[in-house]
Motif scaffolding. Structure first.
Motif, PDB file in Angstrom:
ATOM      1  N   GLU A   1       0.884  -1.509  -0.017  1.00  0.00           N
ATOM      2  CA  GLU A   1      -0.055  -0.079   0.047  1.00  0.00           C
ATOM      3  C   GLU A   1       0.939   1.137   0.091  1.00  0.00           C
ATOM      4  O   GLU A   1       0.442   2.362  -0.574  1.00  0.00           O
ATOM      5  CB  GLU A   1      -0.948  -0.126   1.028  1.00  0.00           C
ATOM      6  CG  GLU A   1      -1.888  -1.172   1.054  1.00  0.00           C
ATOM      7  CD  GLU A   1      -2.921  -1.181   2.316  1.00  0.00           C
ATOM      8  OE1 GLU A   1      -2.764  -0.546   3.294  1.00  0.00           O
ATOM      9  OE2 GLU A   1      -3.825  -2.019   2.145  1.00  0.00           O
ATOM     10  N   ALA A   2       2.010   1.180   0.599  1.00  0.00           N
ATOM     11  CA  ALA A   2       2.976   2.483   0.801  1.00  0.00           C
ATOM     12  C   ALA A   2       3.816   2.334  -0.509  1.00  0.00           C
ATOM     13  O   ALA A   2       4.541   3.256  -0.600  1.00  0.00           O
ATOM     14  CB  ALA A   2       3.981   2.310   1.877  1.00  0.00           C
ATOM     15  N   GLY A   3       3.493   1.496  -1.570  1.00  0.00           N
ATOM     16  CA  GLY A   3       4.511   1.391  -2.646  1.00  0.00           C
ATOM     17  C   GLY A   3       5.904   1.034  -2.407  1.00  0.00           C
ATOM     18  O   GLY A   3       6.811   1.734  -3.063  1.00  0.00           O
ATOM     19  N   ARG A   4       6.199   0.352  -1.269  1.00  0.00           N
ATOM     20  CA  ARG A   4       7.597   0.139  -0.778  1.00  0.00           C
ATOM     21  C   ARG A   4       8.034  -1.726  -0.879  1.00  0.00           C
ATOM     22  O   ARG A   4       9.121  -1.889  -0.396  1.00  0.00           O
ATOM     23  CB  ARG A   4       7.759   0.487   0.614  1.00  0.00           C
ATOM     24  CG  ARG A   4       7.817   2.149   0.560  1.00  0.00           C
ATOM     25  CD  ARG A   4       8.042   2.698   2.036  1.00  0.00           C
ATOM     26  NE  ARG A   4       8.191   4.091   2.154  1.00  0.00           N
ATOM     27  CZ  ARG A   4       9.168   4.722   2.295  1.00  0.00           C
ATOM     28  NH1 ARG A   4      10.263   4.191   2.030  1.00  0.00           N
ATOM     29  NH2 ARG A   4       9.198   6.004   2.141  1.00  0.00           N
ATOM     30  N   MET A   5       7.032  -2.145  -1.642  1.00  0.00           N
ATOM     31  CA  MET A   5       7.248  -3.861  -1.809  1.00  0.00           C
ATOM     32  C   MET A   5       8.451  -3.940  -2.623  1.00  0.00           C
ATOM     33  O   MET A   5       8.350  -3.542  -3.699  1.00  0.00           O
ATOM     34  CB  MET A   5       6.026  -4.320  -2.209  1.00  0.00           C
ATOM     35  CG  MET A   5       6.025  -6.093  -2.150  1.00  0.00           C
ATOM     36  SD  MET A   5       6.717  -6.685  -0.535  1.00  0.00           S
ATOM     37  CE  MET A   5       5.210  -7.451  -0.073  1.00  0.00           C
ATOM     38  N   PRO A   6       9.414  -4.666  -2.028  1.00  0.00           N
ATOM     39  CA  PRO A   6      10.564  -4.922  -3.044  1.00  0.00           C
ATOM     40  C   PRO A   6      10.080  -5.906  -4.128  1.00  0.00           C
ATOM     41  O   PRO A   6       9.290  -6.724  -3.955  1.00  0.00           O
ATOM     42  CB  PRO A   6      11.791  -5.700  -2.233  1.00  0.00           C
ATOM     43  CG  PRO A   6      11.222  -5.242  -0.773  1.00  0.00           C
ATOM     44  CD  PRO A   6       9.834  -5.076  -0.953  1.00  0.00           C
ATOM     45  N   SER A   7      10.483  -5.742  -5.395  1.00  0.00           N
ATOM     46  CA  SER A   7      10.283  -6.364  -6.481  1.00  0.00           C
ATOM     47  C   SER A   7      10.740  -7.699  -6.812  1.00  0.00           C
ATOM     48  O   SER A   7      10.096  -8.643  -7.164  1.00  0.00           O
ATOM     49  CB  SER A   7      10.542  -5.662  -7.701  1.00  0.00           C
ATOM     50  OG  SER A   7      12.056  -5.610  -7.897  1.00  0.00           O
ATOM     51  N   ASN A   8      11.715  -8.074  -5.780  1.00  0.00           N
ATOM     52  CA  ASN A   8      12.469  -9.401  -5.537  1.00  0.00           C
ATOM     53  C   ASN A   8      11.919 -10.124  -4.498  1.00  0.00           C
ATOM     54  O   ASN A   8      12.443 -11.176  -4.306  1.00  0.00           O
ATOM     55  CB  ASN A   8      13.737  -9.011  -5.694  1.00  0.00           C
ATOM     56  CG  ASN A   8      14.463  -8.412  -4.463  1.00  0.00           C
ATOM     57  OD1 ASN A   8      13.780  -7.588  -3.845  1.00  0.00           O
ATOM     58  ND2 ASN A   8      15.772  -8.516  -4.171  1.00  0.00           N
ATOM     59  N   ALA A   9      11.088  -9.554  -3.800  1.00  0.00           N
ATOM     60  CA  ALA A   9      10.600 -10.331  -2.553  1.00  0.00           C
ATOM     61  C   ALA A   9       9.656 -11.442  -2.880  1.00  0.00           C
ATOM     62  O   ALA A   9       8.891 -11.495  -3.983  1.00  0.00           O
ATOM     63  CB  ALA A   9       9.499  -9.451  -1.759  1.00  0.00           C
ATOM     64  N   ALA A  10      10.070 -12.629  -2.401  1.00  0.00           N
ATOM     65  CA  ALA A  10       9.397 -13.918  -2.766  1.00  0.00           C
ATOM     66  C   ALA A  10       7.748 -13.985  -2.070  1.00  0.00           C
ATOM     67  O   ALA A  10       7.503 -13.080  -1.185  1.00  0.00           O
ATOM     68  CB  ALA A  10      10.053 -15.163  -1.919  1.00  0.00           C
TER      69      ALA A  10
END
Length: 73
Positions: free
Chosen positions: A44-53
């Motif tokens: 929701e904050a736009g901070r999820m890493p793109s490489n997170a499993a």
């Protein structure tokens, strides 16, 4: 999959109880519920890493039957 990180987390007992009740209602462990909440907040904050499993599915992992041993003599 890389090994998961372990974190010591101190919570107010009332907060822990509320999370545990929520987890039980969603058929998750308390630990999985905390991870779910953190991932949702990051997204929701736009901070999820793109490489997170991705998160592991609910419930126990599927049972893997051992391969049949061959008895060759």
């Amino acid at each position: 999959m890389p090994e998961r990180k372990q974190v010591l987390l101190r919570l107010d007992p009332a907060v822990h109880d509320a999370i545990a009740r929520w987890a039980a209602a969603e058929l998750r462990s308390t630990n999985a519920q905390i991870e779910f909440m953190l991932r949702r907040a990051l997204s929701e904050a736009g901070r999820m890493p793109s490489n997170a499993a991705g998160m592991r599915g609910r419930g126990r992992p599927a049972r893997v039957e051992p391969e049949e041993a061959t008895d060759e003599r």
